[in-house]
Write a protein that holds these residues in place. Structure first.
Motif, PDB file in Angstrom:
ATOM      1  N   GLU A 164       0.835  -1.195   0.000  1.00 12.20           N
ATOM      2  CA  GLU A 164       0.000   0.000   0.000  1.00 12.20           C
ATOM      3  C   GLU A 164       0.876   1.253   0.000  1.00 12.20           C
ATOM      4  OE1 GLU A 164      -3.772   1.150   2.588  1.00 12.20           O
ATOM      5  OE2 GLU A 164      -1.933   1.357   3.759  1.00 12.20           O
ATOM      6  N   ARG A 165       0.496   2.227  -0.817  1.00 10.88           N
ATOM      7  CA  ARG A 165       1.094   3.555  -0.784  1.00 10.88           C
ATOM      8  C   ARG A 165      -0.011   4.563  -0.488  1.00 10.88           C
ATOM      9  NH1 ARG A 165       4.415   4.396  -6.234  1.00 10.88           N
ATOM     10  NH2 ARG A 165       2.449   3.639  -7.140  1.00 10.88           N
ATOM     11  N   VAL A 166       0.361   5.660   0.162  1.00 16.77           N
ATOM     12  CA  VAL A 166      -0.636   6.672   0.531  1.00 16.77           C
ATOM     13  C   VAL A 166      -0.195   8.045   0.023  1.00 16.77           C
ATOM     14  CG1 VAL A 166      -1.531   5.427   2.530  1.00 16.77           C
ATOM     15  CG2 VAL A 166       0.415   6.948   2.820  1.00 16.77           C
ATOM     16  N   PHE A 167      -1.180   8.879  -0.343  1.00 17.11           N
ATOM     17  CA  PHE A 167      -0.916  10.193  -0.922  1.00 17.11           C
ATOM     18  C   PHE A 167      -2.229  10.979  -0.944  1.00 17.11           C
ATOM     19  CE2 PHE A 167      -1.168   6.695  -3.946  1.00 17.11           C
ATOM     20  CZ  PHE A 167      -2.388   6.964  -4.565  1.00 17.11           C
ATOM     21  N   PRO A 168      -2.159  12.303  -1.003  1.00 14.20           N
ATOM     22  CA  PRO A 168      -3.379  13.112  -1.035  1.00 14.20           C
ATOM     23  C   PRO A 168      -4.141  12.923  -2.343  1.00 14.20           C
ATOM     24  CG  PRO A 168      -1.494  14.416  -0.319  1.00 14.20           C
ATOM     25  CD  PRO A 168      -0.955  13.141  -0.865  1.00 14.20           C
ATOM     26  N   VAL A 169      -5.470  12.909  -2.239  1.00 11.60           N
ATOM     27  CA  VAL A 169      -6.351  12.886  -3.400  1.00 11.60           C
ATOM     28  C   VAL A 169      -7.522  13.823  -3.134  1.00 11.60           C
ATOM     29  CG1 VAL A 169      -5.751  10.525  -4.088  1.00 11.60           C
ATOM     30  CG2 VAL A 169      -7.666  10.906  -2.537  1.00 11.60           C
ATOM     31  N   CYS A 170      -8.096  14.349  -4.200  1.00  8.51           N
ATOM     32  CA  CYS A 170      -9.246  15.236  -4.036  1.00  8.51           C
ATOM     33  C   CYS A 170     -10.048  15.254  -5.328  1.00  8.51           C
ATOM     34  CB  CYS A 170      -8.796  16.654  -3.666  1.00  8.51           C
ATOM     35  SG  CYS A 170      -7.899  17.509  -4.984  1.00  8.51           S
ATOM     36  N   ALA A 171     -11.234  15.832  -5.268  1.00  9.29           N
ATOM     37  CA  ALA A 171     -12.053  16.029  -6.456  1.00  9.29           C
ATOM     38  C   ALA A 171     -11.418  17.115  -7.324  1.00  9.29           C
ATOM     39  CB  ALA A 171     -13.464  16.423  -6.059  1.00  9.29           C
ATOM     40  N   PRO A 205      -1.088   4.715   8.686  1.00 14.58           N
ATOM     41  CA  PRO A 205      -0.819   5.577   7.530  1.00 14.58           C
ATOM     42  C   PRO A 205      -1.786   6.757   7.464  1.00 14.58           C
ATOM     43  CG  PRO A 205      -1.943   3.595   6.829  1.00 14.58           C
ATOM     44  CD  PRO A 205      -1.678   3.422   8.305  1.00 14.58           C
ATOM     45  N   ASN A 206      -1.650   7.681   8.407  1.00 11.85           N
ATOM     46  CA  ASN A 206      -2.499   8.866   8.458  1.00 11.85           C
ATOM     47  C   ASN A 206      -1.741  10.065   7.899  1.00 11.85           C
ATOM     48  OD1 ASN A 206      -0.685   9.436  10.541  1.00 11.85           O
ATOM     49  ND2 ASN A 206      -2.091   8.694  12.122  1.00 11.85           N
ATOM     50  N   TRP A 207      -2.343  11.256   8.033  1.00  7.31           N
ATOM     51  CA  TRP A 207      -1.706  12.459   7.494  1.00  7.31           C
ATOM     52  C   TRP A 207      -0.354  12.716   8.141  1.00  7.31           C
ATOM     53  CZ3 TRP A 207      -2.803  15.094   3.246  1.00  7.31           C
ATOM     54  CH2 TRP A 207      -4.074  14.961   2.681  1.00  7.31           C
ATOM     55  N   GLU A 208      -0.241  12.488   9.442  1.00  2.21           N
ATOM     56  CA  GLU A 208       1.030  12.707  10.130  1.00  2.21           C
ATOM     57  C   GLU A 208       2.101  11.765   9.589  1.00  2.21           C
ATOM     58  OE1 GLU A 208      -1.904  12.352  11.621  1.00  2.21           O
ATOM     59  OE2 GLU A 208      -2.195  14.444  12.254  1.00  2.21           O
ATOM     60  N   PHE A 209       1.707  10.502   9.359  1.00  2.70           N
ATOM     61  CA  PHE A 209       2.658   9.538   8.806  1.00  2.70           C
ATOM     62  C   PHE A 209       3.116   9.980   7.413  1.00  2.70           C
ATOM     63  CE2 PHE A 209       3.437   6.005   5.952  1.00  2.70           C
ATOM     64  CZ  PHE A 209       4.396   5.271   6.629  1.00  2.70           C
ATOM     65  N   TRP A 210       2.170  10.389   6.569  1.00  2.00           N
ATOM     66  CA  TRP A 210       2.517  10.819   5.209  1.00  2.00           C
ATOM     67  C   TRP A 210       3.509  11.976   5.231  1.00  2.00           C
ATOM     68  CZ3 TRP A 210       1.151  15.633   2.960  1.00  2.00           C
ATOM     69  CH2 TRP A 210       1.492  15.761   1.612  1.00  2.00           C
ATOM     70  N   ARG A 247      -5.429   5.710  -0.217  1.00  2.00           N
ATOM     71  CA  ARG A 247      -4.698   4.452  -0.112  1.00  2.00           C
ATOM     72  C   ARG A 247      -4.754   3.785  -1.479  1.00  2.00           C
ATOM     73  NH1 ARG A 247      -7.898   2.120   4.906  1.00  2.00           N
ATOM     74  NH2 ARG A 247      -6.820   0.191   4.270  1.00  2.00           N
ATOM     75  N   GLU A 248      -3.584   3.525  -2.053  1.00  2.00           N
ATOM     76  CA  GLU A 248      -3.483   3.194  -3.476  1.00  2.00           C
ATOM     77  C   GLU A 248      -4.466   2.134  -3.985  1.00  2.00           C
ATOM     78  OE1 GLU A 248      -0.169   1.811  -6.797  1.00  2.00           O
ATOM     79  OE2 GLU A 248       0.425   2.132  -4.729  1.00  2.00           O
ATOM     80  N   PRO A 249      -4.591   0.968  -3.348  1.00  2.00           N
ATOM     81  CA  PRO A 249      -5.531   0.005  -3.936  1.00  2.00           C
ATOM     82  C   PRO A 249      -6.968   0.516  -3.958  1.00  2.00           C
ATOM     83  CG  PRO A 249      -4.101  -1.038  -2.313  1.00  2.00           C
ATOM     84  CD  PRO A 249      -3.934   0.437  -2.161  1.00  2.00           C
ATOM     85  N   ILE A 267       4.539  10.779  -2.243  1.00  2.00           N
ATOM     86  CA  ILE A 267       3.935   9.473  -1.960  1.00  2.00           C
ATOM     87  C   ILE A 267       4.692   8.821  -0.810  1.00  2.00           C
ATOM     88  CG2 ILE A 267       3.496   7.146  -2.846  1.00  2.00           C
ATOM     89  CD1 ILE A 267       3.246   8.326  -5.615  1.00  2.00           C
ATOM     90  N   ALA A 268       3.967   8.234   0.132  1.00  5.02           N
ATOM     91  CA  ALA A 268       4.575   7.517   1.254  1.00  5.02           C
ATOM     92  C   ALA A 268       4.269   6.027   1.128  1.00  5.02           C
ATOM     93  CB  ALA A 268       4.064   8.044   2.586  1.00  5.02           C
ATOM     94  N   ARG A 269       5.244   5.197   1.430  1.00  3.60           N
ATOM     95  CA  ARG A 269       5.057   3.743   1.423  1.00  3.60           C
ATOM     96  C   ARG A 269       4.537   3.316   2.786  1.00  3.60           C
ATOM     97  NH1 ARG A 269       7.440  -0.588  -1.404  1.00  3.60           N
ATOM     98  NH2 ARG A 269       6.636  -2.547  -0.543  1.00  3.60           N
ATOM     99  N   SER A 270       3.339   2.802   2.820  1.00  3.46           N
ATOM    100  CA  SER A 270       2.724   2.372   4.071  1.00  3.46           C
ATOM    101  C   SER A 270       3.411   1.123   4.596  1.00  3.46           C
ATOM    102  CB  SER A 270       1.234   2.098   3.855  1.00  3.46           C
ATOM    103  OG  SER A 270       0.670   1.440   4.975  1.00  3.46           O
ATOM    104  N   PRO A 271       3.561   0.985   5.925  1.00  4.31           N
ATOM    105  CA  PRO A 271       4.122  -0.248   6.485  1.00  4.31           C
ATOM    106  C   PRO A 271       3.106  -1.386   6.526  1.00  4.31           C
ATOM    107  CG  PRO A 271       3.563   1.251   8.247  1.00  4.31           C
ATOM    108  CD  PRO A 271       3.288   1.992   6.966  1.00  4.31           C
ATOM    109  N   LEU A 272       1.862  -1.108   6.142  1.00  3.69           N
ATOM    110  CA  LEU A 272       0.796  -2.102   6.184  1.00  3.69           C
ATOM    111  C   LEU A 272       0.511  -2.625   4.781  1.00  3.69           C
ATOM    112  CD1 LEU A 272      -1.566  -0.202   8.631  1.00  3.69           C
ATOM    113  CD2 LEU A 272       0.322  -1.747   9.177  1.00  3.69           C
TER     114      LEU A 272
END
Length: 311
Positions: A164-171, A205-210, A247-249, A267-272
């Motif tokens: 899993e990777r995490v990053f901001p997304v919006c409309a 994997p929250n905002w602080e983690f990112w 969350r990428e998936p 982009i941050a690589r989640s540990p989960l």
């Protein structure tokens, strides 16, 4: 003997065994799908019924007493045997062409459902049912489960499914709003959306983690909202309610069809990760093997995420 068996507090025994095996009330409550106070009450009831202290309670961890160790081992052995017999009885009447998959609601709604038609077309003789489950508990009346976390499921067969990777997304509309989202500093004027996490601590994997993983300083936003299910986070972002930590998936389809965009490149690589889990004693049918092969292939061929629009 019949009187004793009839009056044994079986729910309390199960709760106590989970506390010992998971080394704490919180983890046991998550596995059993009940509140921590309910688990604590069950254990107290069992101690009162036996007239013995079973746990030495600490601030961070509860350790079984010698009597508690003895009882927990007996419960584990007994439940294991009961589970083995029940699985055998279920499997005798379960059709080989029916597969029950247990997974979190957000994963089912955002990733698995949109892809199941591919499996149906490839295997018209097989029927897949989805049982949505919350938390990290092991599958119950399911053939295979999809779990989110570290992959720590003792007594289960565990296979890694996807990272899993995490990053901001919006409309896209947020980029053209009266108060547009252009720079990272603009996040302070937005509503930040994210999932609720429990049991992962600093690895959540929250905002602080990112921000920490990307070497950024994230100031407090104007407003933040947390949701108990991932599909609610994604839907809120699609509706333009705020900026979600994607969350990428779970957001890849919305990014590919344009309902969401990536405003920033970090982009941050989640540990989960996501894992396939199933009981060791359950026989692997041809249908289950076909599903495992298909879902691994679906994960491996998942489309890449589009570039950030403000990169």
């Amino acid at each position: 003997m019949a009187y004793m068996i009839a009056n044994v507090p079986f729910s309390a025994l199960r709760a106590f065994e989970a506390v010992v095996r998971r080394a704490g009330f919180s983890a046991a409550a998550e596995e059993l799908g009940v509140s921590q106070s309910a688990v604590s009450q069950h254990v107290r009831t069992l101690e009162q019924w036996l007239g013995r202290e079973l746990l030495t309670r600490g601030a961070r961890q509860s350790v079984p007493t010698p009597d508690g160790v003895r009882l927990a081992q007996a419960i584990s052995e007994g439940l294991g045997r009961i589970s083995e017999v029940c699985i055998d009885l279920r499997d005798r009447r379960r059709d080989d062409d029916r597969i029950v998959v247990g997974c979190p609601p957000g994963f089912a709604f955002l990733w698995l459902f949109p892809r199941l038609m591919q499996f149906d077309q490839a295997h018209p003789d097989l029927s897949v049912s989805i049982a949505t489950e919350v938390g990290r508990s092991s599958p119950g009346d399911v053939d295979i489960g999809i779990r989110y976390g570290y992959g720590d499921h003792p007594g289960m067969q565990v296979e890694h499914l996807m990272h899993e990777r995490v990053f901001p997304v919006c409309a896209p509309s947020l980029l053209r709003a009266a108060d547009p989202l252009i720079r990272l500093s603009d996040l302070t004027r937005q509503t930040l959306l994210q999932d609720e996490y429990s049991g992962f601590g600093a690895d959540s994997p929250n905002w602080e983690f990112w921000a920490r993983d990307c070497g950024l300083t994230l100031r407090a936003p104007r407003r933040s909202r947390q949701f108990g299910q991932s599909n609610l986070v994604v839907q809120a972002a699609v509706e333009g309610i705020g900026v979600a930590l994607g969350r990428e998936p779970l957001v890849v389809d919305a990014l590919r069809d344009g309902r969401l965009v990536r405003p920033f490149p970090q982009i941050a690589r989640s540990p989960l990760s996501y894992w396939l889990v199933r009981p060791r004693r359950r026989p692997a049918t041809a249908g289950l093997a076909a599903f495992r092969g298909w879902i691994h292939q679906a994960a491996a061929t998942q489309p890449g995420i589009p570039d950030a629009v403000l990169a």
